[in-house]
Write an enzyme that holds these catalytic residues in place. Structure first.
Site, PDB file in Angstrom:
ATOM      1  CD  GLU A 126      42.759 -45.445   3.838  1.00 38.30           C
ATOM      2  OE1 GLU A 126      43.290 -45.835   2.789  1.00 38.30           O
ATOM      3  OE2 GLU A 126      43.346 -44.705   4.664  1.00 38.30           O
ATOM      4  CG  HIS A 165      47.826 -45.413   0.463  1.00 36.61           C
ATOM      5  ND1 HIS A 165      46.513 -45.699   0.229  1.00 36.61           N
ATOM      6  CD2 HIS A 165      47.840 -44.813   1.677  1.00 36.61           C
ATOM      7  CE1 HIS A 165      45.773 -45.291   1.261  1.00 36.61           C
ATOM      8  NE2 HIS A 165      46.571 -44.748   2.138  1.00 36.61           N
ATOM      9  CG  HIS A 197      49.450 -41.514   4.391  1.00 36.01           C
ATOM     10  ND1 HIS A 197      48.564 -40.986   5.303  1.00 36.01           N
ATOM     11  CD2 HIS A 197      48.762 -42.448   3.702  1.00 36.01           C
ATOM     12  CE1 HIS A 197      47.381 -41.559   5.151  1.00 36.01           C
ATOM     13  NE2 HIS A 197      47.469 -42.448   4.204  1.00 36.01           N
ATOM     14  CG  HIS A 201      46.814 -46.468   7.108  1.00 36.07           C
ATOM     15  ND1 HIS A 201      47.788 -46.787   6.192  1.00 36.07           N
ATOM     16  CD2 HIS A 201      45.949 -45.639   6.457  1.00 36.07           C
ATOM     17  CE1 HIS A 201      47.516 -46.196   5.032  1.00 36.07           C
ATOM     18  NE2 HIS A 201      46.412 -45.492   5.178  1.00 36.07           N
TER      19      HIS A 201
END
Lengths: 243, 243, 243, 243
Positions: B78, B165, B99, B97
């Site tokens: 990613e 996501h 979650h 990034h």
């Protein structure tokens, strides 16, 4: 004792402690692994809290759940869950039964857990539902017939809920089963919170099937396992090599 | 290895551990920083859980995400998230990034996170929404086109949600990106709880714009960073100086 | 430095750490105490995260918030909260401003916190509501006029909510203010959960007035303080005696 | 001091710490045990936070709550809860009063806790409801008449809720009472979450009666106790042998 499968026993002990540390099991719950030298046998601790399991606690059982060696200590009465699934699912190498906080609301309400986050796509095939306790049952899955019925409820899936009780997840390895237990709980928690915030959008099976592949890659499994081991309290991994 | 930017590497390692310790990242998630000596390059760890990242893990990438040095270890697939944003946003020095639990319910339900508390005013310009995964996608942002599309969804904002996501946040420095990640999650949590208690009152953009300024002051950023560092478990900051 | 009030400074340092450890404050939030030797002065840390406050950080301010001693370090811009209340409330010896997770949903939604548990009866007189930020305001209470308006919103009560921001609580001592901060948050949390479970039954003011008395008894205050001190991480109380 | 019942005192001290560590009690809450050498007496700490209770703190009381030995320290004013129940319930050996977070929403809303998970079947006979505080009451159960009324509200059951206050649970042993306190809270939490997710399915009394038996087996009680002891922070069990 587990004979020659020292490495597997060691990994199973660590799995017990990871599941305890990640809040998936507490006083109760258990994880087993199919023997590598004889697929008609599986390894499981004697009756213990997972956090307290050590290598000498690991026993060897036939798939009908009779122990290979007689011992003084008690066996888990719910070991039929493991035997039942190993009989029905030759593809499966590890079984975990737990009552984690994220999953229980679904086992209590009968609502279905469906994939809402990437990790939840492990369950793209859906989740089984078990409520066929024996008529004189005690909410435990403790008889061979209940073990068989549970395996049927699971079918070819990776997880099943047990009504008013908890869940069972399966994997192609100990790591895969631990991952399934942790991510079923995580997906369930996020699914609940999403329903508070708005309306959860579920990940469709076709997308889920593809998205789930990454969790079967050795690289990702090792990364996850290493992360969970690193989080163990000091000393928790130190007995894991015994056996 | 990162060449001469020792200080920046050190700060990036600490950022990884802060994000892990504050519950923003777990097995997955990553943070990068644009190189100071060459703005056409950025620094990012090899594929690792953020809690385990050490200085030697930090790699140097061109904005097209090709590594400057060939290594045996795996790269994050990613990393296109980072490259895509650095290309589109010359004002941005750091990308994270993750979650995190507070944010996921919004990524799952499609509801918008809006500023409800002071820290949330960092997002007074609104939050982007990304759902343009490749048609044969796997819920990862792993191709250059997905990275580009994500950067477009982000636009000039400080954060975007990724459908089913997680999120991406950006900052003018590592500290700013860490702060954005932590406060996006906090605002989201409080927004959800406010909707349980009653009806959340959102902070209007004009007020939010003014209110957010304090979080860009060096004094406040240092206070916050010092607080997060002080909360790291013993030993977690000790490798941070390597490199 | 605080002159001769060593004991009071020590207690204020401990209060900062208790509030941090109990999750009431984080990067932000502060607690002050009125001077015992001169009620026209109060003691408050320089701009610091409460967890990091040490005795040498404690400053002495006049009620108009000017420091008695010029220092290089920054003052909290929100110290007008403390000055404003000490001017309006001669009965009050300690003021705490925070943004704790349990309280924020009420500050965001405008719903009222009302006593639902025994500890909540501390607030039997009701909770004030402040939203009179300066027209060009930044969601901080940072001008003397805002401090004055906040004190008016508080009135004779023990707590007030600040719209989209947090809360302020007051006490007849440091211990009383710490207790108020912790129990306002606890009552708010339980009130929210009660509204999920059913319909909260509030404790009527007459009953609340009587029930609250026990929390002003020295025995109970000492028991509570001792409990919070015992929960501090190792070392957190060790600097508290400096000064 | 407790005379000759050293073992029982030791277990009671450990129970105090387990309840504190598991989040069932905090500043407040208490657990007692009926004397083994004289069932007309019970053992209970002086007024202390449970986490701080040590063997020398344990006092001996007659069932009318008068202490056998005069001491300088304060007694819990709510010891009438214990005396009242020991008088009314000769079958009961241990009583625990607490205000745990999972239970409070039910005590506040008046909704009933009903078994939804296996551990909750301990309460298959239902839960009592107490709201008969003295007319000039202070939300404490502090007079003999309130203690008697509470025992009546409890009836033959294992638990009762106290309106706007908390709960009381009873057991045939210290272990049984600790288990009841922990599992009442757990069942309550899951019941609340189940109501968010969907509609909780309660376990019927006939099933519950059978399912609850396993929690009275010495094997399971030992496993649970060992688990809770193992979770105590280092040093917390070290004073437990004093007496």
């Amino acid at each position: 004792m587990s004979g020659t499968e020292t490495k597997l026993v060691e990994q199973l002990v660590t799995a017990n402690r990871i599941l305890a540390n990640e809040g998936i099991v507490d006083v109760f719950g258990h994880i087993s692994v199919r023997s590598e030298r004889n697929p008609e046998e599986f390894l499981l601790s004697v009756s213990r809290s997972p956090a307290a399991v050590r290598a000498p606690d690991i026993q060897r059982y036939r798939l009908d759940c009779t122990p290979l060696v007689e011992i003084k200590e008690k066996h888990y009465v719910e070991r039929v869950i493991h035997g039942g699934i190993y009989q029905a699912r030759p593809d499966i190498k590890s079984v975990c039964h737990s009552h984690s906080d994220g999953v229980l609301p679904y086992a209590v309400s009968g609502e279905t857990i469906r994939p809402v986050i990437h990790m939840g796509t492990l369950f793209w095939e859906g989740i089984g539902w078990f409520d066929r306790y024996d008529p004189d049952g005690n909410l435990l899955v403790s008889t061979p017939s209940e073990g068989k019925a549970l395996a049927e409820s699971l079918g070819n899936r990776r997880a099943a809920l047990l009504k008013n009780h908890g869940s069972v997840v399966v994997g192609e390895s100990i790591v895969a089963a631990v991952m399934a237990a942790i991510y079923l709980d995580k997906n369930a928690q996020i699914q609940m919170a999403s329903a508070i915030v708005g309306k959860p959008v579920f990940i469709e099976p076709e997308m889920g099937k593809i998205a789930s592949r990454v969790f079967h890659s050795p690289l990702v499994q090792e990364r996850a396992w290493g992360y969970w081991v690193a989080r163990l309290p000091k000393g928790w991994e130190s007995d894991a090599g015994l056996g």
